[in-house]
Design a protein around this motif. Sequence first.
Motif, short mmCIF file in Angstrom:
data_model
loop_
_atom_site.label_atom_id
_atom_site.label_comp_id
_atom_site.label_asym_id
_atom_site.label_seq_id
_atom_site.Cartn_x
_atom_site.Cartn_y
_atom_site.Cartn_z
N LYS A 94 7.99 5.56 -1.73
CA LYS A 94 8.51 6.98 -1.72
C LYS A 94 7.38 7.87 -1.46
O LYS A 94 7.38 8.79 -0.79
CB LYS A 94 9.26 7.21 -3.02
N HIS A 95 6.16 7.64 -2.34
CA HIS A 95 5.09 8.81 -2.18
C HIS A 95 4.00 8.27 -1.11
O HIS A 95 3.04 8.99 -0.70
CB HIS A 95 4.42 8.76 -3.48
N ASP A 96 4.52 7.15 -0.45
CA ASP A 96 3.57 6.90 0.88
C ASP A 96 2.36 6.63 0.55
O ASP A 96 1.23 7.08 1.24
CB ASP A 96 3.77 7.91 1.88
N LEU A 97 1.83 6.02 -0.58
CA LEU A 97 0.46 5.57 -1.09
C LEU A 97 -0.25 4.84 0.03
O LEU A 97 0.15 3.66 0.43
CB LEU A 97 0.60 5.18 -2.53
N ASP A 98 -1.41 4.91 0.09
CA ASP A 98 -2.58 4.28 0.86
C ASP A 98 -3.28 3.34 -0.12
O ASP A 98 -3.67 2.24 0.10
CB ASP A 98 -3.64 5.27 1.56
N PRO A 133 2.42 -9.87 -6.18
CA PRO A 133 2.19 -9.74 -4.89
C PRO A 133 2.89 -8.56 -4.31
O PRO A 133 2.52 -7.86 -3.47
CB PRO A 133 2.69 -11.14 -4.14
N ASN A 134 4.27 -8.36 -4.92
CA ASN A 134 5.07 -7.12 -4.54
C ASN A 134 4.31 -5.92 -4.55
O ASN A 134 4.45 -5.01 -3.65
CB ASN A 134 6.48 -7.01 -5.11
N THR A 135 3.51 -5.55 -5.85
CA THR A 135 2.60 -4.38 -6.21
C THR A 135 1.60 -4.29 -5.22
O THR A 135 1.35 -3.13 -4.59
CB THR A 135 2.59 -4.39 -7.46
N LEU A 136 0.89 -5.45 -5.29
CA LEU A 136 -0.36 -5.48 -4.45
C LEU A 136 -0.29 -5.09 -2.86
O LEU A 136 -0.84 -4.56 -2.51
CB LEU A 136 -0.84 -6.92 -4.55
N ALA A 137 0.96 -5.54 -2.38
CA ALA A 137 1.46 -5.06 -0.84
C ALA A 137 2.02 -3.88 -1.08
O ALA A 137 2.09 -3.26 0.40
CB ALA A 137 2.37 -6.42 -0.52
N ALA A 138 2.34 -3.10 -1.87
CA ALA A 138 2.93 -1.70 -1.69
C ALA A 138 2.33 -0.67 -1.11
O ALA A 138 2.83 -0.12 -0.38
CB ALA A 138 3.56 -1.28 -3.22
N PRO A 139 1.04 -0.54 -1.62
CA PRO A 139 0.04 0.53 -1.05
C PRO A 139 -0.10 0.05 0.45
O PRO A 139 -0.52 -1.04 0.61
CB PRO A 139 -0.91 1.03 -2.09
N LYS A 140 -0.34 0.93 1.22
CA LYS A 140 -0.79 0.74 2.69
C LYS A 140 -2.17 0.11 2.89
O LYS A 140 -2.23 -1.05 3.64
CB LYS A 140 -0.71 1.67 3.72
N ARG A 141 -2.95 0.42 1.88
CA ARG A 141 -4.50 -0.18 2.12
C ARG A 141 -4.70 -1.09 0.76
O ARG A 141 -5.69 -2.06 0.95
CB ARG A 141 -5.39 0.95 2.30
N MET A 201 -5.36 10.92 3.00
CA MET A 201 -5.11 9.50 2.12
C MET A 201 -4.35 9.79 0.84
O MET A 201 -4.50 11.07 0.27
CB MET A 201 -6.33 8.91 1.84
N LYS A 202 -3.45 9.14 0.49
CA LYS A 202 -2.76 9.42 -0.79
C LYS A 202 -3.09 8.33 -1.79
O LYS A 202 -2.90 7.11 -1.46
CB LYS A 202 -1.19 9.38 -0.56
N PHE A 203 -3.19 8.66 -3.07
CA PHE A 203 -3.32 7.95 -4.16
C PHE A 203 -2.52 7.90 -5.38
O PHE A 203 -2.10 8.97 -5.67
CB PHE A 203 -4.94 8.44 -4.55
N VAL A 229 8.33 0.38 -9.58
CA VAL A 229 7.04 0.94 -9.41
C VAL A 229 6.81 0.59 -7.77
O VAL A 229 6.29 1.49 -7.09
CB VAL A 229 6.08 0.02 -10.15
N VAL A 230 7.16 -0.53 -7.25
CA VAL A 230 7.21 -0.65 -5.84
C VAL A 230 7.96 0.52 -5.20
O VAL A 230 7.37 0.84 -3.94
CB VAL A 230 7.56 -2.15 -5.40
N GLU A 231 8.88 0.68 -5.57
CA GLU A 231 9.58 1.84 -4.78
C GLU A 231 9.04 3.14 -4.83
O GLU A 231 9.18 4.04 -3.90
CB GLU A 231 11.22 1.94 -5.39
#
Length: 286
Positions: free
Chosen positions: A74-78, A91-99, A1-3, A68-70
């Motif tokens: 880039k860092h593949d955050l969960d 919404p763009n930020t809320l949806a950016a991390p995988k989880r 997991m990435k944070f 921020v979204v990019e």
Amino acid sequence: MKFGFVTCVQLGMDCIEEIYEIGGSLDLLITLTDEQAKSKSGRIYLDDFAKQHDVPLLKSRHVSDDAVVEAVAKHDLDWLFIIGWSQIARPNTLAAPKRGCIGIHPTLLPVGRGRAAVPWAILKGLPETGVTMFKLDEGVDTGPILGQERIPLTPTTTATELYDAVGLAHKALIRATWSSLVDDSIELMTQDDSQATEWPGRRPEDGEIRPEMSVVEVDRLVRAVTHPYPGAFVNGGFDGTAAGAGGYRIWSGSPEVPGDHPPLQCADGSYFPHDIEPLAEAQTEG
């Protein structure tokens, strides 16, 4: 997991340090630009921590900027923690991390959605309050719950004490949920909207003590808005004494124990100020 972690105040830094204290780590830090940080009180800088722990640091004007979204992609955050941050994530930020994104709110959600959680808990005379870790969604404090910490309240609890307790509860929640977040076993509980309450924001002028208030109401107000908040205040002439002629701010007092200052005459009895400050002086310093 990435944070990742978004913050610009000490409360957020405390949570970051707790993550590392329990053996965790972060893959991205996000904070305000230096220009914004200089103009806002209570802001902290993450530069030294990021350098010490070799964590990429992004400075952005808004948590939902494209940069921020990019960076999250880039860092593949969960997961992305957003704690101690006044801007609303779009919404763009809320949806950016995988989880998803994680926030912490200083009430026992769904009770107390909204603002001014520490003062309201005292003003309402609640027997307890707490903090809730939850997954952010497009509503206001409406997302599913990841964990909660309860904080008992007493008839003498002050905002100063509760504010400190809320900070400790933030760190306790980080410690309690971290391993489940890492191994992806965290359980999310949907909030019961039928039990939800919403607390409005408060302004400094809401701290005014009025003649029609009871002793209990005055005592709660003094305790609810003392440090680190602007304080309860009496306008000039309220109690007919020389001390009240120009108005004063009350930082502490008692409904029972007399102090060195004249009592405040309430609708149903006397309230005894202990720590007061001339209103003009308090406003100048504030």
